[in-house]
Design a protein around this motif. Structure first.
Motif, PDB file in Angstrom:
ATOM      1  N   ASP A   1       0.802  -1.130  -0.098  1.00 29.46           N
ATOM      2  CA  ASP A   1       0.071   0.088  -0.064  1.00 29.46           C
ATOM      3  C   ASP A   1       0.759   1.295  -0.144  1.00 29.46           C
ATOM      4  O   ASP A   1       0.546   2.160  -0.651  1.00 29.46           O
ATOM      5  CB  ASP A   1      -1.019  -0.204   1.065  1.00 29.46           C
ATOM      6  N   GLU A   2       1.966   1.320   0.715  1.00 27.47           N
ATOM      7  CA  GLU A   2       2.948   2.348   0.736  1.00 27.47           C
ATOM      8  C   GLU A   2       3.551   2.520  -0.719  1.00 27.47           C
ATOM      9  O   GLU A   2       3.639   3.840  -0.945  1.00 27.47           O
ATOM     10  CB  GLU A   2       4.302   2.121   1.554  1.00 27.47           C
TER      11      GLU A   2
ATOM     12  N   GLU B   1       1.390   8.784  -6.909  1.00 25.14           N
ATOM     13  CA  GLU B   1       1.622  10.156  -6.861  1.00 25.14           C
ATOM     14  C   GLU B   1       2.600  10.469  -8.165  1.00 25.14           C
ATOM     15  O   GLU B   1       2.379  11.349  -8.874  1.00 25.14           O
ATOM     16  CB  GLU B   1       2.778  10.557  -5.754  1.00 25.14           C
TER      17      GLU B   1
ATOM     18  N   GLU C   1       0.851   4.044  -3.138  1.00 29.50           N
ATOM     19  CA  GLU C   1       0.686   5.416  -2.734  1.00 29.50           C
ATOM     20  C   GLU C   1       1.611   6.173  -3.468  1.00 29.50           C
ATOM     21  O   GLU C   1       1.456   7.288  -4.317  1.00 29.50           O
ATOM     22  CB  GLU C   1       0.683   5.792  -1.530  1.00 29.50           C
TER      23      GLU C   1
END
Length: 359
Positions: A98-99, A106, A102
């Motif tokens: 999930d990191e 971006e 993200e």
């Protein structure tokens, strides 16, 4: 444990944190001493389980899966302590994914921002500052000119062409064929026209290097005609034909940049003004460098934007792979392949025998 039996392909489930009642389209499973609810929640996300309940649901418009069907699913049952380790390992791996997701999102989402920054630098002279130093070109070489100085011809399309619409003939360029943020024409949806020999619209026939600008409603969308074609424009599009000593692609990108677009939008503003006039285009002010620098600017724009598109595509591909990786982790978890098992622990079967013996 709550599971939505209506439209099982939506895969709706949750662990209840409250007491109450629910509709008949929600199946309620009570906790067992043999299995943790949180592990069941992970199990419901397995692709094979989703495929199973979808294949065994009943109904066409509102398919439902029965409680019996869900309970008949084969569930791999590890020892209780390992169940907790499996859940912790899944959540640890998912958190890392999930990191990464993200950060990748971006990168994918910031393409438009990075593109706008490149174009801004291109038309304020910053992008080719080093080039000018290396080639002995003065920073004062950029000349300020109006549109009437660098366009030899500006016009818009004629009205009333709907009567000439056809399934073949000449291409009729409309606002839908232009886009923001690009100079490429979009011909995914083409309208054709068949014109009589003598028609006033001949003045708007397109030529190579013509720059097309949307002038009503969504003002400032740009298209560059890269080759001669049998095509015309409608009344919502302006045709601006650069003079021979100017690089058309340079001018087209200028209008896409914030420097040029802002001028067009400012000229459109007003209580009664709903579009951009031809005189507005002729009065647009542009600082024009030497022809060789114009070519260098376009070369750099093409190169930098190609790199940015590659980065965006790589990020989008990686984003797509993250969901596949999560499915793979779940599958491995329920096959005992995450390194969570310990040979010294009592098996779930032994625990089941103990529970049955006590009852």
């Amino acid at each position: 444990m709550l599971y939505g039996r209506l439209r099982p392909y939506l895969n709706k489930h949750d662990i209840a944190s409250f007491s109450g009642v629910c509709s008949t389209d929600i199946l309620v499973f009570e906790a067992s001493v043999l299995v943790a609810n949180v592990l069941v929640d992970k199990f419901f996300n397995l692709p094979f389980f989703i495929e199973y309940v979808v294949a065994n649901s009943k109904g066409i418009n509102l398919p439902r899966v029965s409680e019996e069907t869900v309970l008949n699913t084969t569930f791999p049952l590890p020892p209780l302590l390992e169940q907790q380790r499996i859940v912790e390992r899944i959540e640890e791996l998912f958190a890392k994914l999930d990191e990464a997701k993200e950060r990748l999102q971006e990168v994918a989402n910031s393409f438009a921002v990075r593109k706008a920054a490149i174009l801004h630098k291109a038309f304020t002279g910053e992008l080719t500052q080093q080039w000018r130093r290396e080639n002995g070109v003065s920073d004062e070489s950029w000349e300020e000119k109006k549109g009437e100085d660098f366009f030899e011809y500006v016009t818009s399309g004629s009205r009333g062409w709907a009567k000439y619409y056809s399934d073949k003939g000449s291409i009729f360029v409309r606002m839908g064929n232009l886009n923001h943020g690009t100079i490429e024409l979009d011909f995914s949806d083409i309208q054709y026209v068949e014109l009589p020999d003598q028609v006033e619209g001949q003045r708007s026939k397109l030529q190579k290097n013509d720059i097309l600008i949307s002038i009503t409603a969504d003002v400032g969308m740009i298209g560059l005609v890269r080759e001669d074609m049998d095509a015309y424009i409608n009344q919502h599009v302006a045709l601006a034909r650069p003079k021979n000593d100017l690089y058309a692609e340079f001018l087209a990108w200028y209008f896409v940049s914030d420097v040029g677009l802002q001028q067009m939008q400012n000229k459109q503003r007003g209580a009664t003004k709903i579009g951009l006039g031809l005189q507005d285009i002729r009065s647009i002010i542009l600082k024009i460098p030497t022809l060789s620098e114009q070519h260098e600017i376009v070369r750099l724009i093409d190169d930098l934007l190609a790199r940015e598109r590659a980065a965006q595509q790589a990020a989008e591909q990686a984003l797509a792979s993250i969901d596949l990786m999560k499915k793979s982790i779940l599958a491995r978890a329920f096959r005992g392949e995450l390194g969570t098992n310990k040979a010294s622990e009592a098996s779930a079967l032994e625990l089941l025998r103990q529970v049955l013996a006590e009852n």
